[in-house]
Design an enzyme around this catalytic site. Structure first.
Site, mmCIF file in Angstrom:
data_model
loop_
_atom_site.group_PDB
_atom_site.id
_atom_site.type_symbol
_atom_site.label_atom_id
_atom_site.label_comp_id
_atom_site.label_asym_id
_atom_site.label_seq_id
_atom_site.Cartn_x
_atom_site.Cartn_y
_atom_site.Cartn_z
ATOM 1 N N HIS A 89 7.571 -3.532 6.415
ATOM 2 C CA HIS A 89 6.521 -3.128 5.468
ATOM 3 C C HIS A 89 7.103 -2.436 4.225
ATOM 4 C CE1 HIS A 89 2.685 -1.850 3.918
ATOM 5 N NE2 HIS A 89 2.932 -0.570 4.153
ATOM 6 N N HIS A 113 7.187 5.850 1.433
ATOM 7 C CA HIS A 113 5.793 6.292 1.255
ATOM 8 C C HIS A 113 5.085 6.626 2.559
ATOM 9 C CE1 HIS A 113 4.974 2.107 2.303
ATOM 10 N NE2 HIS A 113 3.711 2.437 2.461
ATOM 11 N N GLU A 117 3.704 10.615 6.668
ATOM 12 C CA GLU A 117 2.479 10.381 7.444
ATOM 13 C C GLU A 117 2.790 9.888 8.855
ATOM 14 O OE1 GLU A 117 -1.708 7.871 7.055
ATOM 15 O OE2 GLU A 117 -0.184 7.733 5.502
ATOM 16 N N ASP A 118 3.820 9.046 9.013
ATOM 17 C CA ASP A 118 4.034 8.356 10.289
ATOM 18 C C ASP A 118 5.287 8.781 11.053
ATOM 19 O OD1 ASP A 118 1.735 6.934 9.787
ATOM 20 O OD2 ASP A 118 2.779 5.232 8.888
ATOM 21 N N ASP A 180 1.380 -1.623 -1.878
ATOM 22 C CA ASP A 180 1.135 -1.356 -0.459
ATOM 23 C C ASP A 180 -0.062 -2.150 0.042
ATOM 24 O OD1 ASP A 180 1.291 0.078 2.072
ATOM 25 O OD2 ASP A 180 -0.393 1.280 1.356
ATOM 26 N N ASP A 300 -15.416 -26.702 -14.535
ATOM 27 C CA ASP A 300 -14.148 -26.168 -15.034
ATOM 28 C C ASP A 300 -13.310 -25.573 -13.907
ATOM 29 O OD1 ASP A 300 -15.922 -24.154 -14.560
ATOM 30 O OD2 ASP A 300 -15.509 -23.033 -16.397
#
Length: 753
Positions: A89, A113, A117-118, A180, A300
């Site tokens: 990722h 990033h 958080e993880d 992201d 179109d």
């Protein structure tokens, strides 16, 4: 159009190549989102280094390498829902950012990033290892996950609020978040169905419009098509099937039109290239849906671009003359976005002509510089320098995005915040002129009120009218392209709450809402003061003395307020009982005074036209409760409603059982002029001809107005007659009920609560 599907492939697979625009392996015969579920090795870090070597220094490359190694270490052992290593990722995000030629800090943030958080990584770790710049970006991109919210919408709103605030000082926050989201959407099939729908809807409503506002066309297209494939999978597949059927025919027609235009350009010495591209699926779907037409009626499916090597605007108009000389233009289908650029700074000429074989052909004409901006927007000219400097073009665009911040200033409700943010992002532009000839862009549906607030807040507040093209128009008039607008102001004039239904721009809405809230607060403070003074007088206390007493600080602390005005507002909203405040001020063993108020020379008067007065208090907002519809003559009581003044109920109202007794107040009827009150009447009678006319005649004979009448009959030979009438008092109701009961066939007369 990016005619590709995005998925994992092995290097040895045949028929696949590295897409120069996205940095991903693609197969050009597929549409975005078609292929799902194939997994293999991830993008190599060396591929990213190759991309950045052309524009970044060795020091910058070392920072990126260091962030990659750190990310690989802290994410080691973590897997995505697809079963891939989690490192895939951040690698993909960094690859997208490298293709956009972002700086080293942004690409490093792409790797880092999710670390805070993880993983066990802290912001202090990021700052120590990669500097304040990267730490700021990582913090701005770390979702708000440690706070408990009441629902998903509140969390969504707070995450966007944080991101938009950070964007105001650094546009890279948005660009990294969009990268992201792109990769998350490419692998969305591994989420649970309900998460797929939530993320796809959020992408369609917020991220795709945000990419459009930044002018990053390829991101907007890919996000829309991927979200479309999850939100409307059946429509997506059917539309794709229909396009595939006509692909060969469309390709032949495209080559024919390109050849004709290229030959004309060569003949007139116009240097440039001609592109023919299929319109992306979601734009075709929207056209079918909005116009309520079939796929066969779309003329179109292909659009053509003339990309000129000249950097002069006039070359575009020369090419336009060539096209119009070649084919007849369709009236009303020409847009000049060079003279009047779109809100995201998009510049181009658009025209539709009757091309070969009588087919309508859409043609866009732009310079190479315009094309670069049209495809990549802010990212095309993004130049990050020491001290966070941007080019003039970028700074103008970022300034427009900062206007979105106005949406959030006075909005505590997550639903309200997201609603207004979507409105600001989705808006189509309308271009109008000031009396001096300056061009201003507004969202579609904008009114003179929006125009007034765009000039200055005071101009908006004092706006009493407008002239459009020298003619007076109402304030709800919707501005049109080319209008010249002049605002009429009057000193001392103030906004109306009704303007919130008319204005559409975030700036106007936020300024009006702020003024309305300030006025409501003033009224609330005034009502709260009256209610508290009334309770204080019962105990022989004065507000002026209470404010100076040391005990009042304890009351402030108990109710989490900082001053008397805040406390009075809570009293008016019904959140704090005046009686509770008085009890807090009195000594624990002090007997409460009689509930009979002390004499006052203050003149009493009816607080509203409904003829009710709050004992000892003037000018209080009073309304009748709809649950019991009290009428003069009935015993009543008042209840302090939250932010709505005092609501009057009858003493036998069923609602009394669930109301907070701390917020009950004394009220009484104070009829000074003739008035009427609504009352619902139910008459049950034998079902016979003329019964409705008989009852109506009796009501009319007593000079009572009938606002509504309804009759139903059943199998038991009974008729139920429901009336809504206007009466003056309880005595009149008793008289009319008795008169109806005297009619032949009437079984009962009852008042409906």
């Amino acid at each position: 159009m990016r005619n590709e599907a995005y998925f994992w492939v092995r290097r040895s697979d045949e028929g696949f190549s590295l897409n120069a625009a996205s940095g991903l392996f693609t197969k050009s015969s597929l549409y975005p989102g078609k292929y799902r579920g194939s997994l293999s090795i991830m993008l190599r870090f060396t591929d990213i280094l190759e991309k950045v070597q052309s524009y970044l220094s060795q020091e910058d490359q070392d920072l990126i390498s260091k962030s990659y190694v750190f990310s690989a270490r802290v994410h080691k052992g973590q897997l995505r829902l697809s079963g891939e290593p989690y490192l895939s990722h951040p690698l993909e995000i960094a690859g997208i950012l490298a293709d956009m030629k972002m700086d080293a800090a942004a690409i490093a943030t792409g790797f880092l990033h999710d670390t805070v958080e993880d993983t066990l990584t802290t912001l202090e770790d990021i700052e120590a290892g990669f500097g304040k710049d990267v730490s700021f970006l990582v913090d701005s991109l770390t979702k708000i996950s440690k706070i408990i919210y009441s629902d998903q919408e509140e969390r969504q709103a707070e995450n966007f609020r944080k991101m938009i605030l950070a964007m105001s000082s650094d546009i890279r926050v948005i660009l990294i978040r969009l990268a992201d989201r792109i990769h998350n959407m490419r692998t969305l099939q591994f989420q649970k169905p309900e998460r797929q729908l939530f993320i796809a809807r959020e992408t369609m409503e917020l991220y795709a419009p945000l990419a459009n506002r930044l002018g990053i066309h390829w991101m907007k297209i890919e996000l829309e098509d991927l979200a479309f494939s999850f939100l409307h999978p059946d429509s997506y597949q059917e539309l794709k099937r229909q396009i595939d059927k006509t692909r060969e025919q469309q390709q032949q027609y495209t080559e024919e039109v390109k050849l004709i235009i290229s030959q004309e350009m060569e003949k007139f010495g116009i240097k440039g290239i001609v592109e023919g591209r299929a319109k992306h699926l979601y734009s075709i779907y929207r056209k079918i849906h909005d116009r309520q037409i079939d796929f066969d009626e779309i003329y179109d499916l292909m659009a053509f671009r003339l990309i000129l090597y000249s950097d002069q605007d006039k070359s575009c108009y020369e090419a336009l003359s060539m096209v119009h000389a070649l084919w007849k233009p369709v009236p009303g289908h020409f847009d000049d976005y060079i003279a009047m650029p779109k809100g995201n700074n998009y510049r181009s000429l658009h025209t539709t002509v009757i091309g070969p074989r009588g087919e309508r052909v859409e043609i866009q004409i732009r310079t190479l510089g315009m094309h670069e901006w049209a495809e990549a927007g802010v990212a095309a000219h993004w130049r990050y320098k020491e001290g966070r400097g941007y080019s003039k073009q970028d700074d103008d665009q970022i300034g427009k995005l900062r206007d979105l911040l106005d949406v959030q200033q006075d909005m505590s409700s997550p639903r309200e915040y997201l609603s207004n943010l979507k409105l600001a992002l989705y808006a189509d532009d309308v271009y109008v002129f000031t009396p001096q000839g300056d061009v201003r862009a507004f969202p579609k549906g904008a009114t003179p009120i929006d125009f007034a607030y765009s000039i200055h807040t005071d101009v908006g507040h004092q706006c009493v009218g407008a002239r459009v093209n020298r003619s007076i128009v109402p304030l709800k008039y919707q501005l049109k392209n080319g209008d010249t607008v002049e605002i009429i102001t009057q000193a001392g004039h103030h906004p109306s709450k009704d303007w919130l239904k008319i204005a559409v721009t975030s700036r106007a809405l936020s300024k009006i809402r702020a003024w309305v809230k300030a006025e409501e607060r003033k009224r609330s403070v005034s009502l709260g003061r009256d209610l508290l003074e009334k309770e204080l007088r019962k105990n022989h206390l004065k507000l002026a003395e209470v404010v100076k007493s040391p005990e009042i600080k304890k009351v402030y602390a108990e109710n989490s307020v900082g001053d008397m005005d805040e406390l009075l507002a809570l009293v008016a909203y019904g959140r704090v009982s005046p009686r509770r405040i008085v009890n807090s001020l009195l000594p624990q063993d002090a007997p409460l005074a009689d509930l009979i108020p002390v004499k006052t020379s203050r003149k009493k008067k009816a607080s509203s036209s409904i003829g009710i007065s709050l004992t000892g208090i003037d000018d209080v907002l009073i309304r009748l409760a709809k649950c019991c519809n009290p009428i003069p003559g009935e015993a009543i009581f008042g209840y302090i409603s939250r932010g709505r003044g005092v609501t009057v109920h009858t003493e036998d109202c069923p609602s009394l059982k669930v109301l907070d007794t701390e917020r009950l107040v004394d009220v009484h009827w104070d009829i000074r002029e003739k008035n009427t009150y609504p009352l619902s009447l139910c008459v049950i009678a034998t079902d016979k001809r003329g019964i409705l006319a008989d009852v109506s005649s009796v009501i009319a004979h007593h000079d009572i107005n009938i606002t509504h009448a309804e009759v139903t009959t059943g199998t038991d030979m009974k008729a139920v007659l429901n009336f809504s009438i206007d009466i003056s008092d309880l005595d009149q109701y008793h008289k009319i009920a008795a008169a109806i009961m005297r009619l032949s066939g009437v079984l009962s007369v009852d008042r409906i609560r």
